[in-house]
Structures are given as C-alpha cells and as structure tokens.
Write a protein that holds these residues in place. Structure first.
Motif, PDB file in Angstrom:
ATOM      1  N   ASN A   1      45.193  56.060  46.755  1.00  0.00           N
ATOM      2  CA  ASN A   1      45.352  54.603  46.791  1.00  0.00           C
ATOM      3  C   ASN A   1      45.257  54.010  45.400  1.00  0.00           C
ATOM      4  O   ASN A   1      44.331  54.334  44.645  1.00  0.00           O
ATOM      5  N   THR A   2      46.203  53.168  45.062  1.00  0.00           N
ATOM      6  CA  THR A   2      46.167  52.383  43.833  1.00  0.00           C
ATOM      7  C   THR A   2      46.003  50.910  44.185  1.00  0.00           C
ATOM      8  O   THR A   2      45.027  50.273  43.818  1.00  0.00           O
ATOM      9  N   PHE A   3      46.947  50.389  44.927  1.00  0.00           N
ATOM     10  CA  PHE A   3      46.885  48.981  45.313  1.00  0.00           C
ATOM     11  C   PHE A   3      45.784  48.744  46.348  1.00  0.00           C
ATOM     12  O   PHE A   3      45.162  47.686  46.352  1.00  0.00           O
ATOM     13  N   GLY A   4      45.539  49.726  47.207  1.00  0.00           N
ATOM     14  CA  GLY A   4      44.502  49.570  48.208  1.00  0.00           C
ATOM     15  C   GLY A   4      43.120  49.381  47.628  1.00  0.00           C
ATOM     16  O   GLY A   4      42.221  48.867  48.294  1.00  0.00           O
ATOM     17  N   GLU A   5      42.916  49.783  46.352  1.00  0.00           N
ATOM     18  CA  GLU A   5      41.612  49.678  45.699  1.00  0.00           C
ATOM     19  C   GLU A   5      41.437  48.379  44.924  1.00  0.00           C
ATOM     20  O   GLU A   5      40.359  48.115  44.385  1.00  0.00           O
ATOM     21  N   ILE A   6      42.459  47.560  44.864  1.00  0.00           N
ATOM     22  CA  ILE A   6      42.420  46.371  44.007  1.00  0.00           C
ATOM     23  C   ILE A   6      41.351  45.379  44.466  1.00  0.00           C
ATOM     24  O   ILE A   6      41.138  45.168  45.657  1.00  0.00           O
TER      25      ILE A   6
ATOM     26  N   LYS B   1      39.608  41.340  43.147  1.00  0.00           N
ATOM     27  CA  LYS B   1      40.016  40.111  42.455  1.00  0.00           C
ATOM     28  C   LYS B   1      39.870  40.218  40.938  1.00  0.00           C
ATOM     29  O   LYS B   1      40.438  39.424  40.186  1.00  0.00           O
ATOM     30  N   TYR B   2      39.112  41.227  40.454  1.00  0.00           N
ATOM     31  CA  TYR B   2      38.888  41.381  39.020  1.00  0.00           C
ATOM     32  C   TYR B   2      39.792  42.421  38.365  1.00  0.00           C
ATOM     33  O   TYR B   2      39.858  42.505  37.141  1.00  0.00           O
ATOM     34  N   THR B   3      40.477  43.240  39.139  1.00  0.00           N
ATOM     35  CA  THR B   3      41.196  44.397  38.597  1.00  0.00           C
ATOM     36  C   THR B   3      42.135  44.039  37.461  1.00  0.00           C
ATOM     37  O   THR B   3      42.164  44.718  36.425  1.00  0.00           O
ATOM     38  N   LEU B   4      42.893  42.986  37.620  1.00  0.00           N
ATOM     39  CA  LEU B   4      43.938  42.670  36.649  1.00  0.00           C
ATOM     40  C   LEU B   4      43.588  41.503  35.734  1.00  0.00           C
ATOM     41  O   LEU B   4      44.464  40.921  35.095  1.00  0.00           O
ATOM     42  N   LEU B   5      42.297  41.189  35.634  1.00  0.00           N
ATOM     43  CA  LEU B   5      41.878  40.050  34.820  1.00  0.00           C
ATOM     44  C   LEU B   5      41.378  40.445  33.439  1.00  0.00           C
ATOM     45  O   LEU B   5      40.907  39.593  32.683  1.00  0.00           O
ATOM     46  N   SER B   6      41.454  41.711  33.082  1.00  0.00           N
ATOM     47  CA  SER B   6      40.999  42.161  31.765  1.00  0.00           C
ATOM     48  C   SER B   6      41.908  43.275  31.274  1.00  0.00           C
ATOM     49  O   SER B   6      42.593  43.938  32.063  1.00  0.00           O
ATOM     50  N   ALA B   7      41.885  43.492  29.972  1.00  0.00           N
ATOM     51  CA  ALA B   7      42.699  44.560  29.389  1.00  0.00           C
ATOM     52  C   ALA B   7      42.248  45.920  29.920  1.00  0.00           C
ATOM     53  O   ALA B   7      43.071  46.796  30.217  1.00  0.00           O
ATOM     54  N   ALA B   8      40.933  46.120  30.053  1.00  0.00           N
ATOM     55  CA  ALA B   8      40.423  47.394  30.553  1.00  0.00           C
ATOM     56  C   ALA B   8      40.813  47.596  32.008  1.00  0.00           C
ATOM     57  O   ALA B   8      41.198  48.703  32.417  1.00  0.00           O
TER      58      ALA B   8
ATOM     59  N   ASN C   1      39.489  39.621  47.837  1.00  0.00           N
ATOM     60  CA  ASN C   1      40.075  40.912  47.465  1.00  0.00           C
ATOM     61  C   ASN C   1      41.376  41.189  48.210  1.00  0.00           C
ATOM     62  O   ASN C   1      42.296  41.810  47.659  1.00  0.00           O
ATOM     63  N   PHE C   2      41.474  40.741  49.460  1.00  0.00           N
ATOM     64  CA  PHE C   2      42.714  40.907  50.210  1.00  0.00           C
ATOM     65  C   PHE C   2      43.833  40.096  49.555  1.00  0.00           C
ATOM     66  O   PHE C   2      44.970  40.568  49.412  1.00  0.00           O
ATOM     67  N   ALA C   3      43.515  38.880  49.145  1.00  0.00           N
ATOM     68  CA  ALA C   3      44.514  38.032  48.483  1.00  0.00           C
ATOM     69  C   ALA C   3      44.956  38.644  47.156  1.00  0.00           C
ATOM     70  O   ALA C   3      46.147  38.630  46.818  1.00  0.00           O
ATOM     71  N   ALA C   4      44.005  39.200  46.394  1.00  0.00           N
ATOM     72  CA  ALA C   4      44.343  39.827  45.115  1.00  0.00           C
ATOM     73  C   ALA C   4      45.218  41.060  45.327  1.00  0.00           C
ATOM     74  O   ALA C   4      46.162  41.316  44.562  1.00  0.00           O
ATOM     75  N   LEU C   5      44.924  41.825  46.376  1.00  0.00           N
ATOM     76  CA  LEU C   5      45.714  43.010  46.702  1.00  0.00           C
ATOM     77  C   LEU C   5      47.161  42.627  47.003  1.00  0.00           C
ATOM     78  O   LEU C   5      48.104  43.208  46.460  1.00  0.00           O
TER      79      LEU C   5
ATOM     80  N   LYS D   1      53.531  41.238  42.638  1.00  0.00           N
ATOM     81  CA  LYS D   1      53.759  41.194  41.189  1.00  0.00           C
ATOM     82  C   LYS D   1      54.429  42.458  40.687  1.00  0.00           C
ATOM     83  O   LYS D   1      55.327  42.409  39.829  1.00  0.00           O
ATOM     84  N   TYR D   2      54.046  43.617  41.213  1.00  0.00           N
ATOM     85  CA  TYR D   2      54.559  44.889  40.714  1.00  0.00           C
ATOM     86  C   TYR D   2      55.662  45.475  41.597  1.00  0.00           C
ATOM     87  O   TYR D   2      56.035  46.635  41.438  1.00  0.00           O
TER      88      TYR D   2
END
Length: 493
Positions: free
Chosen positions: A55-60, A62-69, A123-127, A133-134
């Motif tokens: 799982n990649t998207f399943g683990e997302i 709300k913070y996953t894509l808010l930082s460079a790391a 987290n569901f909304a962020a997922l 987006k991708y």
C-alpha cells in the motif's frame, strides 16, 4: 576471537530489506563476496510478522504530503508500487518457486466508518485527494458492495474507496524466495547475530558476532530493522536519530464459517498505528492486524491488552463472522521507528558504513526500491546522497510539526483512539474539549524538558509524556544530544 572468512560486503540483517539488497547486489555484481548475518528464527523481526500490504496511497495521512520529507518518502513508496509486479516475477525465477505469489491479492479497499472520531475524516479525505492529484486509478464504491463486510451496526462503513493497483502478499513466502535466490547467487548466510560494527582509522573493518567471532569486510550495511539501534553506538550520541521498536501484533486466522475477504480491506491510518486491516492469504487463511506501540527495545511476546483490542476491532468493524475463526498463529514484530519518523538510508562519515533501516511501516513495501538504490550506490551507478538526501543517517531530527501542532495532534489522536476503544463521554461533557486539554497539557509539559523543543509524532510522544521522570527518558537525552551535536533541528516543513 575467531576470524571468519572475509567478505567484500557484510549485510547486517536478514529481513526483507537486507535480503533484497543482498540479492540485488549479487545479481548485478557476481564477483562480490557477500555475507548476510542474522538469526534464522527472526524472533521479533518486522519482516517475519508482516502481512504484508503493498500500500502506498492506503497509508496516506493528512500530513504525508505537507513536507519535503513526507513527499520524498511517499515518492519512494510510489516507485516501489510500480516496481513490485516485475520484482515478483524476478524472485519467482531466481528462487525457483513458481508459486511464490500464490498469496498475492490484487486491490485494496479503504473503508471509512464513524468509530474512530474525526481523525478518520481527515485521513480519508487526504487519501482521496492524493489519489486524484496523482491520477492513481480508484473507484468509490458502495460500502455494502465490499465482499464479506458484515460489521456491527454502529461500525457500518459510510464510504469506501477501492484502489486496484494496491494489495498484499504473504511476507513469509517472499522471505523464503529471497533466501533461495540469494543462496543460488552465492551469498553466504550466517545464522548469527552482529553485536558491533568494527572500525579503524575512520573506516569500517568488519563486524563482531555474538559468539565472539569476527568477519572482516570493507563495506558494512546495517539493515537490521528495529535491531539496528544497538549498532548506532559506533557514531556519537545525537548524530543519528534514535531508533525505537514499534511492536505490532497480528494473528493468522482460518475461517470456520462462510465468508472471507477477496482483497485487502482496511481503514485509513489511525491514532498511533496503521489502519485496521484484513488480508486474504488463500485457503481460508486471513491475516488480521493493526496494533502499534513503541518500546526502547524489540519485543517478542503478544500482550493480552493489544491482542484483545485487535480482535474486537476486527470482528466488530469488518466482519462479525471472524469471531468464530480459528487462530492458527500469533505474530509479533517490531517496526524500525526513528524518533522523527523517517528512514535512515545512506552512507555515514565512517568510510564503508551504510544504513538502510528506520522504514517504520513501509520497509517491506519499499524493499525493491531500497535495494535498487543501495546497489546503485555501492556499485558506483548512483548516489544515495543524491537520490535520498533527506534520509541520510547523520542528521538532525526532521521536524514536520511545530511543538504546538504536535501537542494538538497528540490530543486529537489520543481522543480518537479512545473512541475506537468504545470510550463514551458522561452526560454534561458536551464535547471532547476537557479530554483534549488534558492530553494537550501533558504534551506541552514534556517539552519543558528539551533544550530546543522538536515537534514529535503522536506515537513517540505517547512513550514519554506519561513517564514519571521524562528528563531521564532516552528520547529526551537523545533530543538534547542532537541539539548539541547538530546545533539546531531541521526547520518545520
């Protein structure tokens, strides 16, 4: 002290990451003398207890894509998702096990219910936003159409997203295939524990084993998961993020009734843990998991509290018929968790010493890509310093939350976890503000013990905020040492 046959490369750790690197390296450079060291029983290792979800998207979150790391780690996971189909074919051929993927299930369905509080909403909304987006293929389906879903009424799913490219495979089958594939390529397996990395004059000279023996090698790669922490003492305290052990409990169950999941079914990532999940492994066998608790050292025993909580959540929220399933085996593994939540992948200031660990919940999934990037570096065909610059082992703790934001998130996740565990508020409370403030104040009080406060994840804070002597906690000692060693923490972002 017994000196063993020397090697060109010693890989410390015989889990999926270590074996994948050894296989990739041996496949591309057959002249190298490669040794993989690690106890064959793998007691407490993450790989031996993993599901394992691809799982990649399943683990997302709300913070996953808010930082460079966060974006860098997500990209590593995304690249691995693309790599897995070919990786499976390679391992089948290299190992001679044409049925290695017999447990492979295609598709992950993420179900959203109202059991866990507002954290699931976010987290569901962020997922879903990330899927859009991708341009990742997905479909929103009627939760009633999820095969085998039969939860209790209060936990009935409100929404469900099906992600066809994600799925799961039995980790034990992959480990077995990697063992066969590396052996066929001449990799030497040592059923022994490494206790120390040996150095001289600023460079690696080999490793010392628990039985007193040594293996000389010009390159040592530490990929021992949560057991890597004890090998960090070759570097000064504070130089490398502290390693913790994220104990996870899972059960292999066998259906005794009708029903049975045909693909991965899980919730969004939840408070202090991954999402609740069931993975079908074929012939009525299912893997159920979701727990996480951080410890200073790897654990090997399933505890009653987390075990009972896991089973109750699974049959209440996913399928009541699992209540009658037989438990064939309990699994206990320890995810390698750094204090800042990000991997340690790259070379160190000691010549010839590399780390590939600290992957937390993503090690199994990311192993094909980690193997490729590490082999590229060792063979001079790439550079980990360029491909994964943020995850170099010697770094200040990566900070993606401010201390105030970390305290707020700690309160949100603690209260959400309480609701999942059937917490109810007495009449007159009105809302959760009293509880929110309780957890918020504990977190803020902890930060008074730090020379320079660093925003920490909920799971890390949970291990220190209720410590009767937080000033002496090893996390506190590390953070203060890191501040002195590096001068400052990485800015938030």
């Amino acid at each position: 002290m017994t000196e063993e046959r020397p090697a060109d490369v010693v890989v410390v750790g015989n889990g999926v990451v270590g074996l994948s690197i050894a296989y990739e390296l041996a496949r591309r450079a057959g002249h190298l003398r490669i040794v993989v060291c690690g106890p064959r029983h793998r007691s407490g290792a993450a790989s031996a207890a993993a599901g394992a979800m691809l799982n990649t998207f399943g683990e997302i979150t709300k913070y996953t894509l808010l930082s460079a790391a966060g974006e860098a780690k997500f990209q590593l996971c995304r690249d691995a998702l693309d790599r897995w189909p070919a990786w499976i074919d390679e391992l089948k051929l290299a190992s001679g096990d044409v049925d290695m993927d017999r447990s492979l299930s295609h598709g992950t369905t993420v179900v959203y219910n109202a059991v866990s509080g507002t954290l699931d909403d976010q987290n569901f909304a962020a997922l879903q936003a990330a899927l859009t987006k991708y341009d990742e293929p997905y479909e929103e389906i009627d939760p009633r159409d999820v095969p085998s879903m039969r939860p209790v009424p209060r936990a009935r799913p409100l929404r469900a997203l099906h992600i066809p490219r994600e799925g799961a495979i039995d980790a034990r089958s992959v480990l077995s295939a990697l063992e066969s594939a590396t052996a066929a390529l001449g990799v030497r397996a040592e059923d022994r524990e490494v206790t120390k990395v040996l150095t001289e004059g600023g460079r690696t000279t080999g490793v010392r084993l628990a039985d007193g023996g040594t293996i000389a090698a010009g390159t040592v790669l530490v990929a021992a998961g949560s057991f890597s922490g004890k090998l960090l003492d070759v570097l000064p305290l504070g130089a490398v993020p502290l390693m913790l052990a994220g104990k996870g409990i899972a059960a292999l169950t066998r259906r005794t009734t009708d029903g049975g999941f045909t693909g991965v079914v899980r919730t969004p990532t939840r408070s202090g843990a991954c999402g609740l999940h069931v993975l079908p492994l074929g012939d009525g066998l299912e893997y159920v998991g979701a727990t996480n608790a951080l410890y200073d050292e790897p654990q090997t025993q399933a505890d009653l509290g987390q075990s009972s909580f896991l089973l109750q959540c699974v049959y209440e929220q996913l399928d009541l018929r699992i209540y009658k399933s037989d438990i064939e085996r309990w699994l206990v593994g320890n995810r390698p968790a750094t204090v800042d939540g990000y991997p340690l992948i790259g070379r160190t200031s000691i010549e010839g010493l590399l780390f590939a660990t600290g992957t937390y919940r993503d090690g199994f999934h990311c192993s094909p890509m980690i193997a490729r990037l590490v082999a590229d570096d060792l063979l001079g065909e790439g550079s980990l310093a360029e491909s994964l610059p943020l995850f170099k082992p010697e770094r200040a703790p990566i900070q993606t939350l401010s201390p105030d934001d970390a305290a707020e998130e700690f309160a949100l996740q603690a209260v959400s976890g309480g609701f999942e565990d059937n917490m109810s508020l007495p009449p007159g409370y009105g809302d959760t503000s009293i509880l929110d403030n309780h957890y918020r104040q504990f977190a803020r009080r902890y930060y008074e013990h730090l020379d320079t406060p660093v925003g920490l994840g909920m799971d890390v804070l949970l291990t220190v905020v209720f410590d009767p002597d937080p000033a002496q906690n090893r996390i506190t000692r590390y953070l203060n040492a890191a501040r002195r060693y590096h001068g400052t923490a990485v800015p938030v972002g």
